[in-house]
Scaffold this active site. Structure first.
Site, PDB file in Angstrom:
ATOM      1  N   ARG A  32      -2.000   0.516   2.231  1.00 55.87           N
ATOM      2  CA  ARG A  32      -0.754  -0.232   2.381  1.00 55.87           C
ATOM      3  C   ARG A  32      -0.536  -0.663   3.825  1.00 55.87           C
ATOM      4  O   ARG A  32       0.440  -1.353   4.116  1.00 55.87           O
ATOM      5  CB  ARG A  32       0.412   0.658   1.968  1.00 55.87           C
ATOM      6  CG  ARG A  32       1.028   0.323   0.607  1.00 55.87           C
ATOM      7  CD  ARG A  32       2.071   1.368   0.314  1.00 55.87           C
ATOM      8  NE  ARG A  32       3.064   0.985  -0.631  1.00 55.87           N
ATOM      9  CZ  ARG A  32       3.116   1.433  -1.878  1.00 55.87           C
ATOM     10  NH1 ARG A  32       2.174   2.215  -2.353  1.00 55.87           N
ATOM     11  NH2 ARG A  32       4.104   1.092  -2.663  1.00 55.87           N
ATOM     12  N   ARG A  73      11.717  -1.737   0.595  1.00 55.49           N
ATOM     13  CA  ARG A  73      10.291  -1.655   0.235  1.00 55.49           C
ATOM     14  C   ARG A  73       9.631  -3.027   0.345  1.00 55.49           C
ATOM     15  O   ARG A  73       8.474  -3.142   0.750  1.00 55.49           O
ATOM     16  CB  ARG A  73      10.148  -1.097  -1.190  1.00 55.49           C
ATOM     17  CG  ARG A  73      10.411   0.410  -1.227  1.00 55.49           C
ATOM     18  CD  ARG A  73      10.847   0.887  -2.597  1.00 55.49           C
ATOM     19  NE  ARG A  73       9.792   0.850  -3.581  1.00 55.49           N
ATOM     20  CZ  ARG A  73      10.014   0.900  -4.901  1.00 55.49           C
ATOM     21  NH1 ARG A  73      11.235   0.975  -5.356  1.00 55.49           N
ATOM     22  NH2 ARG A  73       9.001   0.873  -5.741  1.00 55.49           N
ATOM     23  N   ARG A 116      13.578  -1.507 -14.505  1.00 56.40           N
ATOM     24  CA  ARG A 116      12.417  -0.641 -14.744  1.00 56.40           C
ATOM     25  C   ARG A 116      12.791   0.830 -14.953  1.00 56.40           C
ATOM     26  O   ARG A 116      13.558   1.397 -14.199  1.00 56.40           O
ATOM     27  CB  ARG A 116      11.446  -0.751 -13.561  1.00 56.40           C
ATOM     28  CG  ARG A 116      10.220   0.140 -13.701  1.00 56.40           C
ATOM     29  CD  ARG A 116       9.144  -0.256 -12.738  1.00 56.40           C
ATOM     30  NE  ARG A 116       9.396   0.139 -11.364  1.00 56.40           N
ATOM     31  CZ  ARG A 116       8.511  -0.001 -10.386  1.00 56.40           C
ATOM     32  NH1 ARG A 116       7.335  -0.549 -10.643  1.00 56.40           N
ATOM     33  NH2 ARG A 116       8.796   0.375  -9.157  1.00 56.40           N
ATOM     34  N   ARG A 156      13.404   5.858 -11.569  1.00 51.56           N
ATOM     35  CA  ARG A 156      12.995   6.367 -10.258  1.00 51.56           C
ATOM     36  C   ARG A 156      14.144   6.262  -9.271  1.00 51.56           C
ATOM     37  O   ARG A 156      14.877   5.269  -9.283  1.00 51.56           O
ATOM     38  CB  ARG A 156      11.803   5.552  -9.742  1.00 51.56           C
ATOM     39  CG  ARG A 156      10.464   6.075 -10.186  1.00 51.56           C
ATOM     40  CD  ARG A 156       9.342   5.126  -9.904  1.00 51.56           C
ATOM     41  NE  ARG A 156       9.249   4.649  -8.518  1.00 51.56           N
ATOM     42  CZ  ARG A 156       8.220   3.956  -8.040  1.00 51.56           C
ATOM     43  NH1 ARG A 156       7.203   3.671  -8.831  1.00 51.56           N
ATOM     44  NH2 ARG A 156       8.187   3.554  -6.800  1.00 51.56           N
TER      45      ARG A 156
HETATM   46  P1  AMP Z   1       4.608   3.276  -5.450  1.00 54.12           P
HETATM   47  O1  AMP Z   1       4.665   4.228  -6.607  1.00 54.12           O
HETATM   48  O2  AMP Z   1       3.236   2.768  -5.177  1.00 54.12           O
HETATM   49  O3  AMP Z   1       5.639   2.185  -5.557  1.00 54.12           O
HETATM   50  O4  AMP Z   1       4.997   4.141  -4.140  1.00 54.12           O
HETATM   51  C1  AMP Z   1       6.266   4.763  -4.040  1.00 54.12           C
HETATM   52  C2  AMP Z   1       6.551   5.127  -2.602  1.00 54.12           C
HETATM   53  O5  AMP Z   1       5.571   6.068  -2.130  1.00 54.12           O
HETATM   54  C3  AMP Z   1       6.489   3.982  -1.605  1.00 54.12           C
HETATM   55  O6  AMP Z   1       7.698   3.239  -1.558  1.00 54.12           O
HETATM   56  C4  AMP Z   1       6.221   4.737  -0.298  1.00 54.12           C
HETATM   57  O7  AMP Z   1       7.399   5.384   0.150  1.00 54.12           O
HETATM   58  C5  AMP Z   1       5.254   5.829  -0.750  1.00 54.12           C
HETATM   59  N1  AMP Z   1       3.827   5.396  -0.669  1.00 54.12           N
HETATM   60  C6  AMP Z   1       2.966   5.220  -1.725  1.00 54.12           C
HETATM   61  N2  AMP Z   1       1.746   4.870  -1.296  1.00 54.12           N
HETATM   62  C7  AMP Z   1       1.820   4.792   0.051  1.00 54.12           C
HETATM   63  C8  AMP Z   1       0.887   4.437   1.067  1.00 54.12           C
HETATM   64  N3  AMP Z   1      -0.384   4.078   0.777  1.00 54.12           N
HETATM   65  N4  AMP Z   1       1.317   4.472   2.358  1.00 54.12           N
HETATM   66  C9  AMP Z   1       2.574   4.836   2.682  1.00 54.12           C
HETATM   67  N5  AMP Z   1       3.508   5.175   1.765  1.00 54.12           N
HETATM   68  C10 AMP Z   1       3.148   5.149   0.462  1.00 54.12           C
END
Ligand code: AMP
Length: 209
Positions: free
Chosen positions: A92, A167, A126, A156
């Site tokens: 990311r 985000r 969602r 969530r």
């Molecule tokens: P997601 O389920 O992919 O939407 O991730 C949920 C949250 O987890 C994100 O908004 C970040 O706070 C954290 N997160 C997930 N993957 C990463 C990553 N590769 N780097 C930094 N934070 C992450």
């Protein structure tokens, strides 16, 4: 075959990852899911990670790289028979993309693009299964429990308008630059995330097969 899925929140990365891992026998690694698992535990690290996720903030690169290295070692030590790894939500940041470059070769980088308005609409609608993580749109749900495993349906904490915008901003400033990083990669492709899940899946399969 190792694949990266990149895209803003609610672009459908998780849904596509679940379909792709079954079709191509891949290990699905969602850093978000792994972090939510840690955040559900009452440890110092768990509470710290939870506080960042709930505010829509990225977890620091060092923690993420350690998480990824540990998971890759775990898969290797289990002698698992996967045909590759499917990264969902990683890398990311450019720092993470550079670190991954030193860990393994990537065959496909799939960018799933959506408009900010679509993201907001999907995030507000969602919900997902607490047990297996399957995502649903609340407005289209017929049952009250998960159709796959019967699990409880939850929203969530970070799926609200304020956190969604935070985000998305992080996506534009920190993640979008890695698309430049991967644009010259032979396996880079962009698909239209505004389409239905099945159409997006067909588009990705056409790229990979
Ligand atoms: P997601 O389920 O992919 O939407 O991730 C949920 C949250 O987890 C994100 O908004 C970040 O706070 C954290 N997160 C997930 N993957 C990463 C990553 N590769 N780097 C930094 N934070 C992450």
């Amino acid at each position: 075959m190792n694949i990266i899925l990149i895209g803003p929140p609610a672009c459908g990365k998780g849904t596509q990852a679940k379909l792709l891992k079954d079709k191509f026998n891949l290990f699905h690694f969602s850093t978000g899911e792994a972090l939510r698992e840690i955040a559900s535990q009452p440890t110092k690290l768990g509470l710290e990670i939870k506080s960042h996720i709930d505010k829509g903030e990225f977890i620091d690169d060092k923690t993420i790289i350690e998480l990824v290295k540990n998971k890759l070692n775990e898969i290797e030590s289990q002698n698992a028979t996967f045909d590759g790894v499917l990264f969902d939500g990683f890398p990311r940041t450019v720092f993470q993309a550079n670190a991954l470059k030193n860990l393994m070769d990537i065959d496909f980088v799939i960018e799933i693009s959506i408009q900010k308005e679509t993201m907001t609409k999907r995030i507000l609608d969602r919900v997902s299964c607490k047990n297996c993580g399957k995502s649903y749109l609340l407005s289209q749900m017929k049952e009250k429990t998960c159709s796959v495993c019967g699990g409880e349906i939850i929203k969530r904490n970070d799926d609200n308008e304020t956190v969604a915008y935070a985000r998305y901003d992080d996506y534009l400033t920190k993640t979008f630059p890695i698309i430049e990083f991967y644009k010259n990669h032979k396996g880079y492709h962009k698909v239209d995330g505004e389409k239905s899940a099945n159409e997006i899946f067909d588009d990705i399969c056409k790229i990979i097969e």
